[in-house]
Design a protein around this motif. Structure first.
Motif, PDB file in Angstrom:
ATOM      1  N   HIS A   6      -8.484   5.766  12.743  1.00 34.87           N
ATOM      2  CA  HIS A   6      -7.261   5.023  12.444  1.00 34.87           C
ATOM      3  C   HIS A   6      -7.607   3.699  11.777  1.00 34.87           C
ATOM      4  O   HIS A   6      -7.593   2.648  12.411  1.00 34.87           O
ATOM      5  N   PRO A   7      -7.920   3.724  10.463  1.00 33.57           N
ATOM      6  CA  PRO A   7      -8.187   2.470   9.745  1.00 33.57           C
ATOM      7  C   PRO A   7      -6.919   1.628   9.678  1.00 33.57           C
ATOM      8  O   PRO A   7      -5.839   2.134   9.386  1.00 33.57           O
ATOM      9  N   GLN A   8      -7.058   0.352   9.909  1.00 35.22           N
ATOM     10  CA  GLN A   8      -5.898  -0.505  10.133  1.00 35.22           C
ATOM     11  C   GLN A   8      -5.181  -0.971   8.863  1.00 35.22           C
ATOM     12  O   GLN A   8      -4.263  -0.333   8.355  1.00 35.22           O
ATOM     13  N   GLN A   9      -5.582  -2.122   8.352  1.00 38.24           N
ATOM     14  CA  GLN A   9      -4.826  -2.851   7.343  1.00 38.24           C
ATOM     15  C   GLN A   9      -4.597  -2.064   6.054  1.00 38.24           C
ATOM     16  O   GLN A   9      -3.485  -1.900   5.592  1.00 38.24           O
ATOM     17  N   GLU A  10      -5.670  -1.569   5.478  1.00 39.22           N
ATOM     18  CA  GLU A  10      -5.570  -1.009   4.135  1.00 39.22           C
ATOM     19  C   GLU A  10      -4.983   0.393   4.095  1.00 39.22           C
ATOM     20  O   GLU A  10      -4.505   0.824   3.060  1.00 39.22           O
ATOM     21  N   LEU A  11      -5.046   1.110   5.194  1.00 43.01           N
ATOM     22  CA  LEU A  11      -4.608   2.496   5.170  1.00 43.01           C
ATOM     23  C   LEU A  11      -3.356   2.751   6.018  1.00 43.01           C
ATOM     24  O   LEU A  11      -2.284   2.992   5.484  1.00 43.01           O
ATOM     25  N   MET A  12      -3.496   2.691   7.339  1.00 34.93           N
ATOM     26  CA  MET A  12      -2.403   3.139   8.193  1.00 34.93           C
ATOM     27  C   MET A  12      -1.192   2.208   8.161  1.00 34.93           C
ATOM     28  O   MET A  12      -0.049   2.660   8.297  1.00 34.93           O
ATOM     29  N   HIS A  13      -1.418   0.917   7.989  1.00 30.54           N
ATOM     30  CA  HIS A  13      -0.291  -0.011   7.835  1.00 30.54           C
ATOM     31  C   HIS A  13       0.509   0.357   6.587  1.00 30.54           C
ATOM     32  O   HIS A  13       1.751   0.434   6.630  1.00 30.54           O
ATOM     33  N   HIS A  14      -0.196   0.620   5.493  1.00 32.77           N
ATOM     34  CA  HIS A  14       0.457   1.012   4.241  1.00 32.77           C
ATOM     35  C   HIS A  14       1.210   2.329   4.420  1.00 32.77           C
ATOM     36  O   HIS A  14       2.363   2.467   3.985  1.00 32.77           O
ATOM     37  N   VAL A  15       0.558   3.303   5.062  1.00 32.95           N
ATOM     38  CA  VAL A  15       1.187   4.599   5.280  1.00 32.95           C
ATOM     39  C   VAL A  15       2.462   4.454   6.118  1.00 32.95           C
ATOM     40  O   VAL A  15       3.504   5.055   5.816  1.00 32.95           O
ATOM     41  N   GLY A  16       2.403   3.638   7.180  1.00 25.19           N
ATOM     42  CA  GLY A  16       3.574   3.434   8.017  1.00 25.19           C
ATOM     43  C   GLY A  16       4.740   2.836   7.250  1.00 25.19           C
ATOM     44  O   GLY A  16       5.889   3.281   7.373  1.00 25.19           O
ATOM     45  N   LEU A  17       4.456   1.825   6.439  1.00 21.34           N
ATOM     46  CA  LEU A  17       5.505   1.203   5.631  1.00 21.34           C
ATOM     47  C   LEU A  17       6.060   2.178   4.598  1.00 21.34           C
ATOM     48  O   LEU A  17       7.278   2.244   4.370  1.00 21.34           O
ATOM     49  N   TYR A  18       5.160   2.938   3.971  1.00 29.11           N
ATOM     50  CA  TYR A  18       5.597   3.901   2.950  1.00 29.11           C
ATOM     51  C   TYR A  18       6.526   4.951   3.556  1.00 29.11           C
ATOM     52  O   TYR A  18       7.569   5.282   2.992  1.00 29.11           O
ATOM     53  N   MET A  19       6.157   5.459   4.733  1.00 29.57           N
ATOM     54  CA  MET A  19       6.976   6.487   5.375  1.00 29.57           C
ATOM     55  C   MET A  19       8.314   5.931   5.841  1.00 29.57           C
ATOM     56  O   MET A  19       9.330   6.623   5.811  1.00 29.57           O
ATOM     57  N   ALA A  20       8.325   4.663   6.271  1.00 34.31           N
ATOM     58  CA  ALA A  20       9.597   4.035   6.640  1.00 34.31           C
ATOM     59  C   ALA A  20      10.510   3.920   5.421  1.00 34.31           C
ATOM     60  O   ALA A  20      11.729   4.140   5.514  1.00 34.31           O
ATOM     61  N   LYS A  21       9.912   3.585   4.281  1.00 31.91           N
ATOM     62  CA  LYS A  21      10.707   3.506   3.043  1.00 31.91           C
ATOM     63  C   LYS A  21      11.229   4.888   2.658  1.00 31.91           C
ATOM     64  O   LYS A  21      12.361   5.037   2.184  1.00 31.91           O
ATOM     65  N   GLU A  22      10.399   5.927   2.872  1.00 28.08           N
ATOM     66  CA  GLU A  22      10.849   7.291   2.609  1.00 28.08           C
ATOM     67  C   GLU A  22      12.081   7.650   3.433  1.00 28.08           C
ATOM     68  O   GLU A  22      12.907   8.447   3.014  1.00 28.08           O
ATOM     69  N   ARG A  23      12.170   7.081   4.627  1.00 26.60           N
ATOM     70  CA  ARG A  23      13.314   7.380   5.496  1.00 26.60           C
ATOM     71  C   ARG A  23      14.561   6.602   5.099  1.00 26.60           C
ATOM     72  O   ARG A  23      15.652   6.877   5.601  1.00 26.60           O
ATOM     73  N   GLY A  24      14.382   5.575   4.239  1.00 28.27           N
ATOM     74  CA  GLY A  24      15.540   4.807   3.793  1.00 28.27           C
ATOM     75  C   GLY A  24      15.519   3.347   4.176  1.00 28.27           C
ATOM     76  O   GLY A  24      16.488   2.622   3.937  1.00 28.27           O
ATOM     77  N   ALA A  25      14.403   2.884   4.763  1.00 32.97           N
ATOM     78  CA  ALA A  25      14.300   1.466   5.124  1.00 32.97           C
ATOM     79  C   ALA A  25      14.005   0.612   3.900  1.00 32.97           C
ATOM     80  O   ALA A  25      13.410   1.071   2.924  1.00 32.97           O
ATOM     81  N   ILE A  26      14.395  -0.649   3.971  1.00 31.97           N
ATOM     82  CA  ILE A  26      14.003  -1.654   2.982  1.00 31.97           C
ATOM     83  C   ILE A  26      12.726  -2.298   3.499  1.00 31.97           C
ATOM     84  O   ILE A  26      12.673  -2.743   4.644  1.00 31.97           O
ATOM     85  N   ILE A  27      11.686  -2.339   2.678  1.00 33.03           N
ATOM     86  CA  ILE A  27      10.416  -2.937   3.089  1.00 33.03           C
ATOM     87  C   ILE A  27      10.324  -4.326   2.480  1.00 33.03           C
ATOM     88  O   ILE A  27      10.326  -4.482   1.256  1.00 33.03           O
ATOM     89  N   ALA A  28      10.272  -5.337   3.344  1.00 36.07           N
ATOM     90  CA  ALA A  28      10.345  -6.726   2.900  1.00 36.07           C
ATOM     91  C   ALA A  28       8.972  -7.383   2.880  1.00 36.07           C
ATOM     92  O   ALA A  28       8.197  -7.263   3.837  1.00 36.07           O
ATOM     93  N   SER A  29       8.691  -8.078   1.788  1.00 38.62           N
ATOM     94  CA  SER A  29       7.478  -8.890   1.700  1.00 38.62           C
ATOM     95  C   SER A  29       7.709 -10.251   2.332  1.00 38.62           C
ATOM     96  O   SER A  29       6.779 -10.906   2.794  1.00 38.62           O
ATOM     97  N   GLU A  30       8.963 -10.699   2.332  1.00 40.40           N
ATOM     98  CA  GLU A  30       9.347 -11.950   2.972  1.00 40.40           C
ATOM     99  C   GLU A  30      10.818 -11.876   3.363  1.00 40.40           C
ATOM    100  O   GLU A  30      11.588 -11.102   2.790  1.00 40.40           O
ATOM    101  N   VAL A  31      11.170 -12.666   4.363  1.00 39.30           N
ATOM    102  CA  VAL A  31      12.548 -12.700   4.850  1.00 39.30           C
ATOM    103  C   VAL A  31      12.985 -14.164   4.912  1.00 39.30           C
ATOM    104  O   VAL A  31      12.293 -14.999   5.470  1.00 39.30           O
TER     105      VAL A  31
END
Length: 247
Positions: free
Chosen positions: A213-238
């Motif tokens: 389970h590589p952290q920053q460069e892989l699984m974090h990106h995958v988690g965000l990508y899959m959330a976006k696939e489900r319809g979430a907005i992925i924010a760089s800043e709020v």
């Protein structure tokens, strides 16, 4: 090798992040997922970091900053705390965040939330906070929280990006799409307010039952990508402002 794989992944699965402005004239809620000692505090348990971790520390700081603003505005906040019954395993992970232990409590930087009147605390015994909100009478603490506060936009932060955060976001978006979560419209996952854990290949090979389970460069990106696939907005800043100020 990990860096090369990460570059390939990001090229094949590019992720567009947005700068999100939360309107002052709308109802926005904040959900904090499992920002507890057992996942975030060094040496606190089987799934806690073994040494200081920059991604996790950054997630805690960003989440605490957002939570302060929400509480100052008296906007609704819901905090999920992973809290398992003894002798009730959650495969494929070792025992963790047992109910009644300090592992299942908020990290020190967020313990002040327990005294805030606009904050709802929900202890859950599964990955998915949506399912973990179901009570014995069939009601759902999270669904009731959305409806009672008339939340239209929801910001999600926490750990782990690709496990509990993703599972909760996926269920929430499915429920929204089916009309079960009116008036919820938008689910925003704040990238810097999320983190995951790190189990490199050499560690997994020498640990019985461990998954790579590589952290920053892989699984974090995958988690965000899959959330976006489900319809979430992925924010760089709020940030916060009037509706008509959003670029």
């Amino acid at each position: 090798m990990v860096s090369q794989t990460a570059d390939l992944l990001k090229n094949e699965l590019p992720l567009e992040l947005e700068a999100v402005v939360l309107p002052e004239d709308g109802v926005t809620g904040l959900v904090l997922v499992d920002i507890i000692n057992g996942f975030c505090t060094v040496g606190a348990g089987n799934l806690a970091p073994r040494e200081p971790n920059r991604q996790i520390s950054g997630m805690i700081n960003e989440s605490a900053t957002l939570a302060r603003v929400f509480c100052e505005k008296n906007w609704p906040v819901l905090a999920f705390l992973d809290s398992h019954h003894p002798n009730k395993p959650e495969e494929p992970y070792p025992p963790h965040c047992i109910s009644g232990t300090d592992e299942s409590n908020l990290v020190p930087a967020l313990q002040w939330l327990e005294k805030e009147t606009n904050v709802t605390i929900r202890r859950k015994d599964c990955f998915d906070g949506f399912l973990g909100s179901i009570q014995d009478d069939g009601s759902n603490v999270f669904v009731d929280w959305v409806k009672h506060n008339q939340i239209k936009t929801m910001v999600v932060v926490g750990i782990c990006t690709d496990i509990c955060v993703l599972d909760f976001v996926s269920s929430t978006l499915s429920a929204r799409n089916l009309g079960f979560l009116s008036p919820l419209e938008k689910v925003v996952v704040y990238s810097r307010g999320c983190a995951t854990f790190d189990v490199p290949l050499h560690v997994a090979r020498n640990t019985k039952g461990a998954l790579v389970h590589p952290q920053q460069e892989l699984m974090h990106h995958v988690g965000l990508y899959m959330a976006k696939e489900r319809g979430a907005i992925i924010a760089s800043e709020v940030s916060f402002g009037a509706q008509n100020q959003q670029p």
